[in-house]
Motif scaffolding. Structure first.
Motif, PDB file in Angstrom:
ATOM      1  N   GLU A 395       0.835  -1.199   0.000  1.00  0.00           N
ATOM      2  CA  GLU A 395       0.000   0.000   0.000  1.00  0.00           C
ATOM      3  C   GLU A 395       0.873   1.253   0.000  1.00  0.00           C
ATOM      4  O   GLU A 395       1.887   1.336   0.695  1.00  0.00           O
ATOM      5  CB  GLU A 395      -0.977   0.019   1.175  1.00  0.00           C
ATOM      6  CG  GLU A 395      -0.388   0.053   2.556  1.00  0.00           C
ATOM      7  CD  GLU A 395      -1.466   0.003   3.639  1.00  0.00           C
ATOM      8  OE1 GLU A 395      -2.660   0.107   3.320  1.00  0.00           O
ATOM      9  OE2 GLU A 395      -1.102  -0.155   4.814  1.00  0.00           O
ATOM     10  N   THR A 396       0.461   2.208  -0.814  1.00  0.00           N
ATOM     11  CA  THR A 396       1.084   3.528  -0.861  1.00  0.00           C
ATOM     12  C   THR A 396       0.408   4.413   0.170  1.00  0.00           C
ATOM     13  O   THR A 396      -0.825   4.417   0.276  1.00  0.00           O
ATOM     14  CB  THR A 396       0.928   4.144  -2.265  1.00  0.00           C
ATOM     15  OG1 THR A 396       1.692   3.367  -3.194  1.00  0.00           O
ATOM     16  CG2 THR A 396       1.398   5.592  -2.298  1.00  0.00           C
ATOM     17  N   PHE A 397       1.207   5.155   0.942  1.00  0.00           N
ATOM     18  CA  PHE A 397       0.611   5.994   1.983  1.00  0.00           C
ATOM     19  C   PHE A 397       1.436   7.254   2.195  1.00  0.00           C
ATOM     20  O   PHE A 397       2.626   7.314   1.876  1.00  0.00           O
ATOM     21  CB  PHE A 397       0.482   5.227   3.303  1.00  0.00           C
ATOM     22  CG  PHE A 397       1.787   4.789   3.904  1.00  0.00           C
ATOM     23  CD1 PHE A 397       2.526   5.624   4.734  1.00  0.00           C
ATOM     24  CD2 PHE A 397       2.301   3.528   3.637  1.00  0.00           C
ATOM     25  CE1 PHE A 397       3.729   5.223   5.294  1.00  0.00           C
ATOM     26  CE2 PHE A 397       3.516   3.101   4.181  1.00  0.00           C
ATOM     27  CZ  PHE A 397       4.232   3.953   5.014  1.00  0.00           C
ATOM     28  N   ILE A 439       5.720   4.960  -1.520  1.00  0.00           N
ATOM     29  CA  ILE A 439       5.062   4.593  -2.773  1.00  0.00           C
ATOM     30  C   ILE A 439       5.375   3.124  -3.003  1.00  0.00           C
ATOM     31  O   ILE A 439       6.537   2.736  -3.131  1.00  0.00           O
ATOM     32  CB  ILE A 439       5.551   5.450  -3.953  1.00  0.00           C
ATOM     33  CG1 ILE A 439       5.234   6.931  -3.709  1.00  0.00           C
ATOM     34  CG2 ILE A 439       4.909   4.983  -5.260  1.00  0.00           C
ATOM     35  CD1 ILE A 439       5.842   7.863  -4.741  1.00  0.00           C
ATOM     36  N   ALA A 440       4.342   2.294  -3.009  1.00  0.00           N
ATOM     37  CA  ALA A 440       4.530   0.849  -3.091  1.00  0.00           C
ATOM     38  C   ALA A 440       3.602   0.284  -4.154  1.00  0.00           C
ATOM     39  O   ALA A 440       2.395   0.552  -4.148  1.00  0.00           O
ATOM     40  CB  ALA A 440       4.243   0.192  -1.733  1.00  0.00           C
ATOM     41  N   PRO A 452       9.484   8.707  -1.078  1.00  0.00           N
ATOM     42  CA  PRO A 452       9.512  10.012  -1.756  1.00  0.00           C
ATOM     43  C   PRO A 452      10.151  11.119  -0.943  1.00  0.00           C
ATOM     44  O   PRO A 452      10.643  12.101  -1.506  1.00  0.00           O
ATOM     45  CB  PRO A 452       8.026  10.294  -2.025  1.00  0.00           C
ATOM     46  CG  PRO A 452       7.287   9.442  -1.065  1.00  0.00           C
ATOM     47  CD  PRO A 452       8.114   8.222  -0.857  1.00  0.00           C
ATOM     48  N   SER A 453      10.163  10.975   0.384  1.00  0.00           N
ATOM     49  CA  SER A 453      10.785  11.990   1.243  1.00  0.00           C
ATOM     50  C   SER A 453      12.120  11.518   1.805  1.00  0.00           C
ATOM     51  O   SER A 453      12.664  12.141   2.722  1.00  0.00           O
ATOM     52  CB  SER A 453       9.845  12.357   2.391  1.00  0.00           C
ATOM     53  OG  SER A 453       8.621  12.856   1.909  1.00  0.00           O
ATOM     54  N   ASN A 532      14.935   4.051  -3.671  1.00  0.00           N
ATOM     55  CA  ASN A 532      14.047   3.134  -4.382  1.00  0.00           C
ATOM     56  C   ASN A 532      14.657   1.750  -4.384  1.00  0.00           C
ATOM     57  O   ASN A 532      15.874   1.585  -4.491  1.00  0.00           O
ATOM     58  CB  ASN A 532      13.816   3.605  -5.820  1.00  0.00           C
ATOM     59  CG  ASN A 532      13.176   2.532  -6.693  1.00  0.00           C
ATOM     60  OD1 ASN A 532      13.850   1.802  -7.411  1.00  0.00           O
ATOM     61  ND2 ASN A 532      11.858   2.414  -6.602  1.00  0.00           N
ATOM     62  N   VAL A 533      13.795   0.745  -4.283  1.00  0.00           N
ATOM     63  CA  VAL A 533      14.254  -0.629  -4.389  1.00  0.00           C
ATOM     64  C   VAL A 533      13.212  -1.427  -5.163  1.00  0.00           C
ATOM     65  O   VAL A 533      12.000  -1.262  -4.944  1.00  0.00           O
ATOM     66  CB  VAL A 533      14.524  -1.251  -3.007  1.00  0.00           C
ATOM     67  CG1 VAL A 533      13.271  -1.301  -2.161  1.00  0.00           C
ATOM     68  CG2 VAL A 533      15.120  -2.636  -3.140  1.00  0.00           C
TER      69      VAL A 533
END
Length: 541
Positions: A395-397, A439-440, A452-453, A532-533
């Motif tokens: 989930e993106t949060f 972001i997932a 993102p941060s 990022n991974v």
């Protein structure tokens, strides 16, 4: 006649006659197994259960109330007499000081000192737990609805007085005030709060209380109908509690109540989401999990699994043959309540969902969202890729707290991978997220994660379950992880550190009693890239 509630409670629904008869026998089986276990803990001298954590012969209030409901359902020998005794004891121990924040709540255990004294300061969710108003209040209402013929009139009046007090006490709860976190998005206690308040108001002709319950229910409903998901998304434990409480809405509230109108539909749609994320081959609900007490439902006892027991039987549910040997075993004590409601609850589940609990329907994707204000900046975007022996969910949060809405990095699992191993056990991997935004995206055999941060100090920490007994005891690299080939790329430094968190040693403690290997990736020290991974997976079956 004992256990007649099972047959009197059944109603017409989407299940076929054969399936309904099966679920009745499954519910009866759950009732007796959970009661046989709790019988061993019952202290006839005090009228309480001993602590299910075996805490030096102290007792436990909430589990005692749940046990009382089972005694009434079983109704053998002196069961009713003992149930009435327990109910009186629990209410005698209710907090009575109307000026205290914990007014109308119930003791954690009867031997505890007085909450609020200098030597025993009030610490929410420790020396007192506000959610116990909901757990015990809902139990009392279930008892009054299902077994009034077994409860003496004066005890019924005592229970109604207790419910009135607990409803008043629950009205003291305001999210963000006095360390309380009860917002409508805190699904399981919110659903219980609305029900107890609304039901009690109607029963006692207290119009203000009735209205308060309806107003709060509408806030819960509005959050749900946004995407037909619970804000407290996909928790083996707390989705189970929410379904229990929604069943009370659907069964006991009139059509004039929004709870009566929406309860059944919310149950159907919650189960539809859970069914789409359930892999019957792994006997697990795929991630992400907002609040989890484990990483493999076959190894820790979840309330959702108890509900599956009543639907498809113990052997087909994620339940060990010895439930009391599983992690988080204390929740087995809610078994009687789940069993009592099962004949009604199970009629609300459609055939497609039911079938998904027995047979994996084939490779598919799931996309949905959930929203938990005031913590979420925007709704959490949920994606999952489901295949017969590998599931990937994320989930993106973007939130204003660490550890998800529950503020617990140990229970918040926003990116989860599970796979089948050759011996039938389940391997798992989860991101131990200690960030406020992620972001997932879960895709076919892939999991793409971005902070993102983030910056050059960011790390990606993956907890990986230990191998089966047939696998390697020692893990030094991904090549040693049983049943899965993992390839990792991205802006991270390709080097990584592996450590072990075990029951009796290693780099740190277990989480929810699960041992794990910790794979940690860092960013290059001088990096200006966004962290990022990208993980790519292949089963090595």
């Amino acid at each position: 006649m004992p256990i007649s509630w099972l047959f009197l409670s059944a109603s017409c629904g989407t299940l076929s006659h054969v399936r309904r008869n099966d679920t009745l026998s499954f519910a009866l089986n759950l009732l007796h197994e959970s009661m046989n276990w709790m019988d061993m803990y019952y202290d006839t001298e005090t009228g309480y259960l001993y602590s299910l954590n075996a805490a030096a012969l102290t007792h436990e209030t909430r589990a005692s109330a749940w046990y009382a409901s089972g005694l009434l359902a079983r109704n053998e020998g002196n069961d009713v007499e003992q149930a009435v005794r327990i109910i009186r004891n629990v209410i005698d121990g209710q907090h009575k000081n109307a000026s205290s924040q914990w007014y109308g709540d119930y003791q954690i255990y009867p031997e505890e000192p007085t909450v609020g004294r200098e030597q025993y300061p009030p610490v929410i969710y420790n020396s007192w737990d506000p959610n116990w108003r909901g757990f015990i209040g809902t139990t009392f209402i279930l008892i009054l609805e299902e077994f009034p013929h077994l409860i003496p009139h004066e005890i019924q009046e005592y229970m109604l007085e207790s419910l009135y007090n607990t409803s008043i006490g629950d009205s003291y709860r305001v999210g963000g005030v006095d360390d309380d976190n009860l917002y409508p998005a805190y699904s399981n206690p919110s659903i219980m709060r609305a029900f107890v308040t609304g039901w009690t108001g109607r029963r006692l002709n207290e119009s203000n209380m009735t209205t308060a319950g309806e107003i709060y229910a509408k806030e819960v409903i509005d959050l749900f109908t946004r995407a037909n998901t619970l804000s407290e998304f996909n928790s083996g434990t707390y989705a189970g509690v929410s379904l229990f409480a929604l069943t009370l809405w659907a069964k006991y509230m009139p059509e004039s109540s929004s709870m009566g109108q929406y309860g059944g539909d919310m149950i159907r749609k919650t189960w539809a989401t859970l069914g789409s994320l359930y892999n019957a081959n792994l006997k697990n609900v795929a991630g992400p999990w907002d609040r989890s007490y484990g990483y493999d439902m076959n190894r820790y006892l979840s309330i959702l699994a108890l509900q599956m027991w009543t639907l498809v039987g113990k052997k087909n549910a994620p339940i060990n043959a010895k439930p009391y040997a599983m992690g988080h075993k204390d929740d087995f004590a809610i078994g009687p309540l789940v069993a009592i409601l099962a004949p009604f609850h199970n009629t609300l589940i459609d055939n497609e969902t039911f079938n998904s609990l027995l047979t994996f329907p084939g490779t598919h994707t799931v996309q949905t969202s959930a929203f938990s204000p005031p913590y979420d900046t925007y709704p959490r975007n949920i994606t999952a890729w489901m295949s017969p022996y590998l599931t990937i969910g994320s989930e993106t949060f973007s939130e204003n707290v660490f550890g998800g809405p529950a503020r617990s990095s140990n229970s918040f699992n926003p990116a989860v991978v599970q796979w089948a191993r050759n011996d039938g056990t389940v391997g798992w991997l989860t991101l131990h997220a200690q960030v406020m935004d992620l972001i997932a995206v879960a895709g076919e055999k892939t999991l793409n994660l971005t902070y993102p941060s983030g910056n050059s100090t960011s790390t990606f920490t993956f907890l990986v379950g230990t191998n089966s007994r047939a696998g390697k005891r020692d893990v030094a690299s991904w090549a040693d992880v049983e049943g899965m080939s993992v390839n990792i790329s991205g802006t991270i430094d390709p080097g990584y550190v592996v450590s072990f968190n075990g029951l009796v040693g290693g780099a740190g403690e277990t989480i929810n009693n699960f041992e794990f290997w910790n794979f940690t990736y860092s960013m290059p020290s001088d990096s200006v890239d966004i962290p990022n991974v990208l993980l790519k997976f292949d089963l090595s079956r």
